[in-house]
Design a protein around this motif. Structure first.
Motif, PDB file in Angstrom:
ATOM      1  N   THR A 155      27.310  60.015 -34.923  1.00 17.98           N
ATOM      2  CA  THR A 155      28.072  59.275 -35.926  1.00 17.98           C
ATOM      3  C   THR A 155      27.444  59.467 -37.297  1.00 17.98           C
ATOM      4  OG1 THR A 155      26.736  57.288 -35.542  1.00 17.98           O
ATOM      5  CG2 THR A 155      28.730  57.556 -34.213  1.00 17.98           C
ATOM      6  N   PRO A 156      28.193  59.197 -38.383  1.00 18.56           N
ATOM      7  CA  PRO A 156      27.642  59.376 -39.736  1.00 18.56           C
ATOM      8  C   PRO A 156      26.371  58.573 -39.995  1.00 18.56           C
ATOM      9  CG  PRO A 156      30.025  59.167 -39.827  1.00 18.56           C
ATOM     10  CD  PRO A 156      29.633  58.893 -38.412  1.00 18.56           C
ATOM     11  N   ALA A 157      26.304  57.341 -39.492  1.00 21.58           N
ATOM     12  CA  ALA A 157      25.105  56.530 -39.724  1.00 21.58           C
ATOM     13  C   ALA A 157      23.898  57.120 -39.017  1.00 21.58           C
ATOM     14  CB  ALA A 157      25.344  55.095 -39.249  1.00 21.58           C
ATOM     15  N   GLU A 158      24.107  57.685 -37.833  1.00 20.65           N
ATOM     16  CA  GLU A 158      22.999  58.342 -37.127  1.00 20.65           C
ATOM     17  C   GLU A 158      22.532  59.574 -37.895  1.00 20.65           C
ATOM     18  OE1 GLU A 158      23.305  57.963 -32.448  1.00 20.65           O
ATOM     19  OE2 GLU A 158      25.301  58.342 -33.291  1.00 20.65           O
ATOM     20  N   ARG A 159      23.474  60.332 -38.458  1.00 26.86           N
ATOM     21  CA  ARG A 159      23.098  61.528 -39.217  1.00 26.86           C
ATOM     22  C   ARG A 159      22.325  61.176 -40.481  1.00 26.86           C
ATOM     23  NH1 ARG A 159      28.386  63.144 -37.767  1.00 26.86           N
ATOM     24  NH2 ARG A 159      29.194  62.705 -39.851  1.00 26.86           N
ATOM     25  N   CYS A 160      22.559  59.975 -40.993  1.00 23.22           N
ATOM     26  CA  CYS A 160      21.861  59.558 -42.206  1.00 23.22           C
ATOM     27  C   CYS A 160      20.358  59.467 -41.969  1.00 23.22           C
ATOM     28  CB  CYS A 160      22.413  58.207 -42.667  1.00 23.22           C
ATOM     29  SG  CYS A 160      21.681  57.568 -44.182  1.00 23.22           S
ATOM     30  N   PHE A 161      19.945  59.107 -40.754  1.00 17.52           N
ATOM     31  CA  PHE A 161      18.524  58.969 -40.428  1.00 17.52           C
ATOM     32  C   PHE A 161      18.016  60.131 -39.571  1.00 17.52           C
ATOM     33  CE2 PHE A 161      20.147  54.707 -41.163  1.00 17.52           C
ATOM     34  CZ  PHE A 161      19.193  54.177 -42.016  1.00 17.52           C
ATOM     35  N   MET A 162      18.784  61.194 -39.489  1.00 19.04           N
ATOM     36  CA  MET A 162      18.427  62.298 -38.601  1.00 19.04           C
ATOM     37  C   MET A 162      17.386  63.195 -39.246  1.00 19.04           C
ATOM     38  SD  MET A 162      20.962  64.878 -36.560  1.00 19.04           S
ATOM     39  CE  MET A 162      21.408  63.551 -35.441  1.00 19.04           C
ATOM     40  N   TRP A 163      16.516  63.707 -38.413  1.00 18.09           N
ATOM     41  CA  TRP A 163      15.484  64.655 -38.845  1.00 18.09           C
ATOM     42  C   TRP A 163      15.433  65.809 -37.851  1.00 18.09           C
ATOM     43  CZ3 TRP A 163      10.970  65.833 -36.056  1.00 18.09           C
ATOM     44  CH2 TRP A 163      10.059  66.682 -36.709  1.00 18.09           C
ATOM     45  N   LEU A 164      15.770  67.015 -38.296  1.00 16.74           N
ATOM     46  CA  LEU A 164      15.776  68.205 -37.442  1.00 16.74           C
ATOM     47  C   LEU A 164      16.552  67.974 -36.143  1.00 16.74           C
ATOM     48  CD1 LEU A 164      12.182  69.710 -37.822  1.00 16.74           C
ATOM     49  CD2 LEU A 164      14.319  70.521 -38.800  1.00 16.74           C
ATOM     50  N   GLY A 165      17.766  67.475 -36.288  1.00  6.81           N
ATOM     51  CA  GLY A 165      18.646  67.328 -35.137  1.00  6.81           C
ATOM     52  C   GLY A 165      18.327  66.178 -34.213  1.00  6.81           C
ATOM     53  N   GLY A 166      17.612  65.166 -34.695  1.00  4.33           N
ATOM     54  CA  GLY A 166      17.288  64.035 -33.832  1.00  4.33           C
ATOM     55  C   GLY A 166      16.530  62.958 -34.591  1.00  4.33           C
ATOM     56  N   PHE A 167      15.927  62.039 -33.825  1.00  2.88           N
ATOM     57  CA  PHE A 167      15.206  60.924 -34.445  1.00  2.88           C
ATOM     58  C   PHE A 167      13.757  61.327 -34.745  1.00  2.88           C
ATOM     59  CE2 PHE A 167      14.888  60.519 -29.830  1.00  2.88           C
ATOM     60  CZ  PHE A 167      13.512  60.408 -29.639  1.00  2.88           C
ATOM     61  N   ARG A 168      13.171  60.606 -35.677  1.00  2.00           N
ATOM     62  CA  ARG A 168      11.746  60.776 -35.973  1.00  2.00           C
ATOM     63  C   ARG A 168      10.943  59.938 -34.973  1.00  2.00           C
ATOM     64  NH1 ARG A 168       9.640  62.786 -40.757  1.00  2.00           N
ATOM     65  NH2 ARG A 168      11.175  63.531 -42.279  1.00  2.00           N
ATOM     66  N   SER A 169      10.051  60.559 -34.248  1.00  2.00           N
ATOM     67  CA  SER A 169       9.256  59.835 -33.242  1.00  2.00           C
ATOM     68  C   SER A 169       8.391  58.763 -33.891  1.00  2.00           C
ATOM     69  CB  SER A 169       8.381  60.820 -32.478  1.00  2.00           C
ATOM     70  OG  SER A 169       9.164  61.803 -31.830  1.00  2.00           O
ATOM     71  N   SER A 170       7.794  59.071 -35.056  1.00  3.10           N
ATOM     72  CA  SER A 170       6.906  58.106 -35.720  1.00  3.10           C
ATOM     73  C   SER A 170       7.671  56.858 -36.148  1.00  3.10           C
ATOM     74  CB  SER A 170       6.236  58.759 -36.923  1.00  3.10           C
ATOM     75  OG  SER A 170       7.214  59.227 -37.852  1.00  3.10           O
ATOM     76  N   GLU A 171       8.894  57.028 -36.642  1.00  2.00           N
ATOM     77  CA  GLU A 171       9.688  55.871 -37.059  1.00  2.00           C
ATOM     78  C   GLU A 171      10.106  55.036 -35.859  1.00  2.00           C
ATOM     79  OE1 GLU A 171      10.214  54.855 -40.096  1.00  2.00           O
ATOM     80  OE2 GLU A 171       9.099  56.544 -40.934  1.00  2.00           O
ATOM     81  N   LEU A 172      10.408  55.688 -34.755  1.00  2.00           N
ATOM     82  CA  LEU A 172      10.822  54.972 -33.555  1.00  2.00           C
ATOM     83  C   LEU A 172       9.681  54.126 -33.003  1.00  2.00           C
ATOM     84  CD1 LEU A 172      13.494  54.860 -31.988  1.00  2.00           C
ATOM     85  CD2 LEU A 172      12.492  56.452 -30.359  1.00  2.00           C
ATOM     86  N   LEU A 173       8.453  54.643 -33.071  1.00  2.00           N
ATOM     87  CA  LEU A 173       7.296  53.884 -32.597  1.00  2.00           C
ATOM     88  C   LEU A 173       7.067  52.635 -33.445  1.00  2.00           C
ATOM     89  CD1 LEU A 173       4.857  56.812 -31.768  1.00  2.00           C
ATOM     90  CD2 LEU A 173       6.012  55.311 -30.140  1.00  2.00           C
ATOM     91  N   LYS A 174       7.361  52.706 -34.734  1.00  2.00           N
ATOM     92  CA  LYS A 174       7.236  51.525 -35.578  1.00  2.00           C
ATOM     93  C   LYS A 174       8.207  50.434 -35.143  1.00  2.00           C
ATOM     94  CE  LYS A 174       5.793  54.063 -39.740  1.00  2.00           C
ATOM     95  NZ  LYS A 174       6.167  54.414 -41.139  1.00  2.00           N
TER      96      LYS A 174
END
Length: 334
Positions: free
Chosen positions: A184-203
């Motif tokens: 979705t567009p909101a997911e793409r707004c926070f996307m990094w290299l085709g997916g989520f940032r692991s460091s941000e998810l751990l926070k």
């Protein structure tokens, strides 16, 4: 008058008692009784058996019809998701859509590999939501750690499947995977290299799995730092690739006239640019490997119940992003 002997009289009385006891059945067969204790005749007994058999058959057919109906709904849902994704891509790429139907151009833009991945991802997401639902029920009902561990392992194995799907999709259309057109567009707004940032998810997870021991806290902090370092290295590599690619495309005469001497140089430069683009797949593979390893290391640091709550928190985060996209697209416009 002839007198009967005591023995004969006793025999007659016993026979009469047996007849009364057996309900008048001279053959001595057992007579079925209904719920009120009254004897059932053979015809009524057979009717009851037939009625029970008919009820079982009707229940079986009802279950089959329900199963077929659910399968039809799932098939229709997948088709609807596919059409919505095709329409969304067509609008974003400027393809003309008439009467709600895509032309041949709309199908050729994404490529068959991209459409296949989008459909497979829709199936993956549907199964993921089902597993998360089972995990949430298990956490709220306080099942044993052994039962909960099986559900956590199932969700982790399911995450491994989506990384395999992305690896296959990258071979077909790397730009589709890096741009996140399957989200979705909101997911793409926070996307990094085709997916989520692991460091941000751990926070995000840190506050969802408390209380943590000192050892667990140190493990998560170390994992977050190593993930951040790996992400920075990959980001720098992508920036260097983009700069190198821009310099390659900007050098020389890129659009020579037909028959000119610069055609060979032009083709050589384009071949060089194509070679550099080929490294994009490697960047995506490394980024997904980082995400996959972060999830598994997180599971090893946490207890079973903490890992279950962490997986629920991850799902809730992305579910809210998808809901945010829906609300944004449905907002009133002047």
């Amino acid at each position: 008058m002839a007198m009967s002997s005591p023995t004969e009289t006793s025999v007659e009385v016993d026979a009469e008692d047996r007849n009364k006891t057996s309900g008048g059945d001279q053959d001595g067969a057992t007579v079925s009784l209904d719920s009120s204790g009254r004897p059932l005749g053979k015809s009524e007994d057979q009717k009851t058996v037939r009625r029970l058999a008919q009820n079982r058959e009707a229940a079986r057919k009802s279950r089959l019809r329900k199963k077929a109906y659910v399968q039809q709904l799932e098939s229709s849902r997948l088709k609807l998701l596919q059409l919505e994704q095709e329409l969304q891509r067509a609008r974003q790429q400027g393809v003309f859509v008439a009467n709600g139907c895509l032309g041949e151009q709309g199908h050729s833009l994404g490529g068959s590999g991209s459409l296949t991945f989008d459909m497979e991802y829709s199936r993956w997401l549907y199964e993921h939501q089902r597993q998360i639902g089972d995990l949430r029920i298990a956490v709220n009902s306080h099942v044993s750690d052994n039962e909960l561990s099986l559900l956590v392992d199932a969700v982790m194995a399911h995450y491994d499947e989506v990384f395999k799907l992305k690896s296959i999709g990258a071979k077909s259309n790397i730009f589709h995977m890096l741009s996140g057109m399957w989200t979705t567009p909101a997911e793409r707004c926070f996307m990094w290299l085709g997916g989520f940032r692991s460091s941000e998810l751990l926070k995000i997870l840190a506050s969802q799995v408390e209380p943590l021991t000192d050892q667990q806290l140190m493990g998560l902090c170390s994992l977050q730092q190593s993930s951040q370092q790996a992400e920075d290295a990959l980001s720098q590599g992508m920036e260097a690739l983009q700069q190198s690619l821009a310099e390659t495309l900007a050098s020389g005469s890129l659009c020579p006239a037909p028959g000119s001497d610069n055609v060979a140089s032009y083709m050589g430069q384009m071949a060089l640019a194509m070679g550099k683009l080929g490294t994009l797949e490697n960047f995506l593979r490394q980024a997904d490997l980082l995400r996959q390893q972060t999830l598994h290391q997180m599971q090893r640091i946490l207890t079973t119940r903490q890992a279950a709550r962490a997986l629920l928190a991850i799902n809730d985060y992305f579910s809210r992003l998808r809901a945010l996209s829906s609300l944004w697209l449905a907002r009133p416009r002047e």
